[in-house]
Design a protein around this motif. Structure first.
Motif, PDB file in Angstrom:
ATOM      1  N   ILE A 146      37.068  53.455  38.018  1.00  0.00           N
ATOM      2  CA  ILE A 146      38.019  53.830  39.066  1.00  0.00           C
ATOM      3  C   ILE A 146      38.847  52.649  39.545  1.00  0.00           C
ATOM      4  O   ILE A 146      40.040  52.781  39.811  1.00  0.00           O
ATOM      5  N   GLU A 147      38.241  51.463  39.641  1.00  0.00           N
ATOM      6  CA  GLU A 147      39.031  50.318  40.113  1.00  0.00           C
ATOM      7  C   GLU A 147      40.147  49.972  39.132  1.00  0.00           C
ATOM      8  O   GLU A 147      41.248  49.605  39.525  1.00  0.00           O
ATOM      9  N   GLN A 148      39.893  50.138  37.831  1.00  0.00           N
ATOM     10  CA  GLN A 148      40.929  49.886  36.828  1.00  0.00           C
ATOM     11  C   GLN A 148      42.047  50.911  36.967  1.00  0.00           C
ATOM     12  O   GLN A 148      43.216  50.571  36.895  1.00  0.00           O
ATOM     13  N   LYS A 149      41.703  52.162  37.197  1.00  0.00           N
ATOM     14  CA  LYS A 149      42.713  53.205  37.369  1.00  0.00           C
ATOM     15  C   LYS A 149      43.583  52.937  38.597  1.00  0.00           C
ATOM     16  O   LYS A 149      44.779  53.149  38.580  1.00  0.00           O
ATOM     17  N   ILE A 150      42.968  52.461  39.665  1.00  0.00           N
ATOM     18  CA  ILE A 150      43.726  52.132  40.877  1.00  0.00           C
ATOM     19  C   ILE A 150      44.697  50.987  40.570  1.00  0.00           C
ATOM     20  O   ILE A 150      45.871  51.044  40.928  1.00  0.00           O
ATOM     21  N   ARG A 193      31.141  49.954  47.418  1.00  0.00           N
ATOM     22  CA  ARG A 193      31.165  48.508  47.676  1.00  0.00           C
ATOM     23  C   ARG A 193      31.616  47.731  46.445  1.00  0.00           C
ATOM     24  O   ARG A 193      32.448  46.828  46.541  1.00  0.00           O
ATOM     25  N   GLN A 194      31.067  48.066  45.297  1.00  0.00           N
ATOM     26  CA  GLN A 194      31.424  47.366  44.059  1.00  0.00           C
ATOM     27  C   GLN A 194      32.920  47.515  43.771  1.00  0.00           C
ATOM     28  O   GLN A 194      33.601  46.538  43.456  1.00  0.00           O
ATOM     29  N   CYS A 195      33.421  48.720  43.898  1.00  0.00           N
ATOM     30  CA  CYS A 195      34.831  48.973  43.634  1.00  0.00           C
ATOM     31  C   CYS A 195      35.711  48.223  44.637  1.00  0.00           C
ATOM     32  O   CYS A 195      36.678  47.564  44.261  1.00  0.00           O
ATOM     33  N   PHE A 196      35.362  48.302  45.916  1.00  0.00           N
ATOM     34  CA  PHE A 196      36.148  47.636  46.950  1.00  0.00           C
ATOM     35  C   PHE A 196      36.148  46.120  46.743  1.00  0.00           C
ATOM     36  O   PHE A 196      37.186  45.466  46.855  1.00  0.00           O
ATOM     37  N   GLU A 197      34.994  45.563  46.410  1.00  0.00           N
ATOM     38  CA  GLU A 197      34.914  44.125  46.171  1.00  0.00           C
ATOM     39  C   GLU A 197      35.790  43.699  44.995  1.00  0.00           C
ATOM     40  O   GLU A 197      36.458  42.664  45.050  1.00  0.00           O
ATOM     41  N   LYS A 198      35.818  44.491  43.931  1.00  0.00           N
ATOM     42  CA  LYS A 198      36.659  44.149  42.782  1.00  0.00           C
ATOM     43  C   LYS A 198      38.134  44.245  43.130  1.00  0.00           C
ATOM     44  O   LYS A 198      38.928  43.416  42.694  1.00  0.00           O
ATOM     45  N   LEU A 199      38.508  45.244  43.928  1.00  0.00           N
ATOM     46  CA  LEU A 199      39.906  45.365  44.344  1.00  0.00           C
ATOM     47  C   LEU A 199      40.321  44.191  45.231  1.00  0.00           C
ATOM     48  O   LEU A 199      41.413  43.640  45.079  1.00  0.00           O
ATOM     49  N   ILE A 200      39.446  43.800  46.147  1.00  0.00           N
ATOM     50  CA  ILE A 200      39.726  42.654  47.019  1.00  0.00           C
ATOM     51  C   ILE A 200      39.828  41.380  46.175  1.00  0.00           C
ATOM     52  O   ILE A 200      40.752  40.576  46.351  1.00  0.00           O
ATOM     53  N   TYR A 201      38.896  41.191  45.275  1.00  0.00           N
ATOM     54  CA  TYR A 201      38.912  40.009  44.403  1.00  0.00           C
ATOM     55  C   TYR A 201      40.220  39.946  43.617  1.00  0.00           C
ATOM     56  O   TYR A 201      40.870  38.897  43.543  1.00  0.00           O
ATOM     57  N   TYR A 202      40.618  41.072  43.048  1.00  0.00           N
ATOM     58  CA  TYR A 202      41.875  41.112  42.305  1.00  0.00           C
ATOM     59  C   TYR A 202      43.052  40.768  43.228  1.00  0.00           C
ATOM     60  O   TYR A 202      43.949  40.015  42.856  1.00  0.00           O
ATOM     61  N   GLY A 203      43.047  41.324  44.429  1.00  0.00           N
ATOM     62  CA  GLY A 203      44.139  41.061  45.365  1.00  0.00           C
ATOM     63  C   GLY A 203      44.318  39.592  45.666  1.00  0.00           C
ATOM     64  O   GLY A 203      45.442  39.100  45.768  1.00  0.00           O
ATOM     65  N   PHE A 204      43.223  38.869  45.806  1.00  0.00           N
ATOM     66  CA  PHE A 204      43.306  37.443  46.111  1.00  0.00           C
ATOM     67  C   PHE A 204      43.512  36.571  44.875  1.00  0.00           C
ATOM     68  O   PHE A 204      44.179  35.555  44.935  1.00  0.00           O
ATOM     69  N   SER A 205      42.941  36.959  43.757  1.00  0.00           N
ATOM     70  CA  SER A 205      42.945  36.085  42.584  1.00  0.00           C
ATOM     71  C   SER A 205      43.908  36.498  41.475  1.00  0.00           C
ATOM     72  O   SER A 205      44.277  35.680  40.648  1.00  0.00           O
ATOM     73  N   GLY A 206      44.260  37.793  41.429  1.00  0.00           N
ATOM     74  CA  GLY A 206      45.069  38.291  40.316  1.00  0.00           C
ATOM     75  C   GLY A 206      44.267  38.484  39.046  1.00  0.00           C
ATOM     76  O   GLY A 206      44.801  38.824  38.007  1.00  0.00           O
ATOM     77  N   ASP A 207      42.974  38.296  39.116  1.00  0.00           N
ATOM     78  CA  ASP A 207      42.075  38.368  37.960  1.00  0.00           C
ATOM     79  C   ASP A 207      41.522  39.785  37.812  1.00  0.00           C
ATOM     80  O   ASP A 207      40.822  40.265  38.685  1.00  0.00           O
ATOM     81  N   GLU A 208      41.854  40.425  36.697  1.00  0.00           N
ATOM     82  CA  GLU A 208      41.406  41.795  36.437  1.00  0.00           C
ATOM     83  C   GLU A 208      40.182  41.877  35.538  1.00  0.00           C
ATOM     84  O   GLU A 208      39.731  42.974  35.218  1.00  0.00           O
ATOM     85  N   ARG A 209      39.640  40.746  35.110  1.00  0.00           N
ATOM     86  CA  ARG A 209      38.527  40.811  34.160  1.00  0.00           C
ATOM     87  C   ARG A 209      37.347  41.566  34.783  1.00  0.00           C
ATOM     88  O   ARG A 209      37.138  41.533  35.996  1.00  0.00           O
ATOM     89  N   ASP A 210      36.625  42.217  33.941  1.00  0.00           N
ATOM     90  CA  ASP A 210      35.466  43.022  34.342  1.00  0.00           C
ATOM     91  C   ASP A 210      35.835  44.204  35.229  1.00  0.00           C
ATOM     92  O   ASP A 210      34.982  44.745  35.912  1.00  0.00           O
ATOM     93  N   THR A 211      37.114  44.589  35.239  1.00  0.00           N
ATOM     94  CA  THR A 211      37.489  45.783  35.986  1.00  0.00           C
ATOM     95  C   THR A 211      37.460  46.962  35.033  1.00  0.00           C
ATOM     96  O   THR A 211      37.994  46.892  33.938  1.00  0.00           O
TER      97      THR A 211
END
Length: 60
Positions: free
Chosen positions: A51-55, A30-48
């Protein structure tokens, strides 16, 4: 593009994203998926990280 004005109203989830995280324990999935979704909408990579950073870097 100026990140202050970056916003999308849709994103694409690649099967490889799901495959990379599908076997994670529920909380981490859930945490990883939420960060990927957040990045997709916002373009914001902070706090990644992890595994989410590698993706996002295209390494998975």
């Amino acid at each position: 593009m100026n990140k202050e004005n970056f916003k999308r109203n849709s994103i694409i989830i690649h099967e490889s994203f799901y495959e990379a995280i599908k076997d994670l324990p529920s909380k981490e999935f859930r945490q990883c998926f939420e960060k990927l979704i957040y990045y997709g909408f916002s373009g914001d990579e902070r706090d990644t990280k992890g595994i989410e950073q590698k993706i996002l870097e295209g390494k998975l």
